[in-house]
Design a protein around this motif. Structure first.
Motif, mmCIF file in Angstrom:
data_model
loop_
_atom_site.group_PDB
_atom_site.id
_atom_site.type_symbol
_atom_site.label_atom_id
_atom_site.label_comp_id
_atom_site.label_asym_id
_atom_site.label_seq_id
_atom_site.Cartn_x
_atom_site.Cartn_y
_atom_site.Cartn_z
ATOM 1 N N LYS A 80 0.831 -1.213 0.000
ATOM 2 C CA LYS A 80 0.000 0.000 0.000
ATOM 3 C C LYS A 80 0.862 1.257 0.000
ATOM 4 O O LYS A 80 0.453 2.287 -0.518
ATOM 5 N N ARG A 114 2.850 -0.739 -6.117
ATOM 6 C CA ARG A 114 1.549 -1.314 -5.754
ATOM 7 C C ARG A 114 1.527 -2.838 -5.717
ATOM 8 O O ARG A 114 0.514 -3.431 -5.463
ATOM 9 N N ARG A 171 1.021 0.448 9.744
ATOM 10 C CA ARG A 171 -0.382 0.892 9.797
ATOM 11 C C ARG A 171 -0.452 2.404 10.015
ATOM 12 O O ARG A 171 -1.292 3.083 9.422
ATOM 13 N N VAL A 188 0.476 4.070 6.692
ATOM 14 C CA VAL A 188 -0.631 3.952 5.738
ATOM 15 C C VAL A 188 -1.731 4.952 6.085
ATOM 16 O O VAL A 188 -2.280 5.627 5.208
ATOM 17 N N ALA A 189 -2.034 5.079 7.376
ATOM 18 C CA ALA A 189 -3.054 6.038 7.802
ATOM 19 C C ALA A 189 -2.639 7.466 7.452
ATOM 20 O O ALA A 189 -3.460 8.257 6.959
ATOM 21 N N GLN A 226 -0.613 8.355 5.043
ATOM 22 C CA GLN A 226 -0.683 8.466 3.587
ATOM 23 C C GLN A 226 -2.133 8.704 3.143
ATOM 24 O O GLN A 226 -2.389 9.522 2.260
ATOM 25 N N GLU A 227 -3.067 8.007 3.774
ATOM 26 C CA GLU A 227 -4.475 8.177 3.418
ATOM 27 C C GLU A 227 -4.975 9.567 3.798
ATOM 28 O O GLU A 227 -5.733 10.192 3.059
ATOM 29 N N SER A 233 -3.616 11.949 1.242
ATOM 30 C CA SER A 233 -4.360 11.812 -0.013
ATOM 31 C C SER A 233 -5.708 12.507 0.081
ATOM 32 O O SER A 233 -6.128 13.181 -0.854
ATOM 33 N N GLU A 234 -6.379 12.351 1.206
ATOM 34 C CA GLU A 234 -7.673 13.014 1.389
ATOM 35 C C GLU A 234 -7.509 14.518 1.432
ATOM 36 O O GLU A 234 -8.321 15.260 0.882
#
Length: 150
Positions: free
Chosen positions: A23, A28, A122, A125-126, A128-129, A132-133
């Protein structure tokens, strides 16, 4: 029985870490080395919880015939995994792993190493999300510090 459970637990930890790494990767799709995939044990009763790594290759690659052969000892396969899996984690305490005398002990220790990495991944990843948002909602770095929208 303890070795087999520890082997399954380590595989689930490897699978989770590899999924999280994928992720975060721009590629990918991160593939485990064939040498590791060939050490995949038969699934536990009820099947695997998730199977990111296990679905990467052709069946001949993901589970080799010799590792499933009834004549090939489970402990031998698990022992090989206990040494090979440490190579997947840069910075894993190699000497400490080598000093552990039991196969089950090494597998459990490695599972703990992977679980610690999972927690950090984790979080990444959070983040990164969230980034992105934020980009999608029209905020840039300067705006987010000032609290202003474009």
């Amino acid at each position: 029985q303890a070795v087999q459970q520890a082997e399954w637990d380590l595989w689930l930890a490897i699978d989770t870490v590899w999924y999280l790494l994928s992720k975060l990767s721009s590629k990918r799709s991160l593939l485990l080395p064939d040498e590791v995939l060939q050490l995949q044990p038969p699934p536990p009763p009820g099947g695997w919880e998730h199977q990111y790594c296990m679905q990467q290759g052709a069946p001949a690659v993901s589970t080799s015939e010799w590792s499933l052969d009834e004549g090939y000892p489970l402990v031998r396969r698990a022992q090989r995994l206990s040494f090979v899996a440490s190579s997947l984690m840069p910075g894993a305490p190699q000497q400490q792993i080598l000093e552990l005398e039991s196969v089950a002990g090494r597998l459990r220790f490695l599972k703990d190493v992977f679980n610690r990495h999972e927690g950090a991944l984790r979080s990444l990843v959070a983040l990164q999300e969230i980034e992105s948002e934020g980009s999608a909602s029209g905020f840039d770095d300067a705006d987010s510090r000032d609290g202003n929208r474009k």
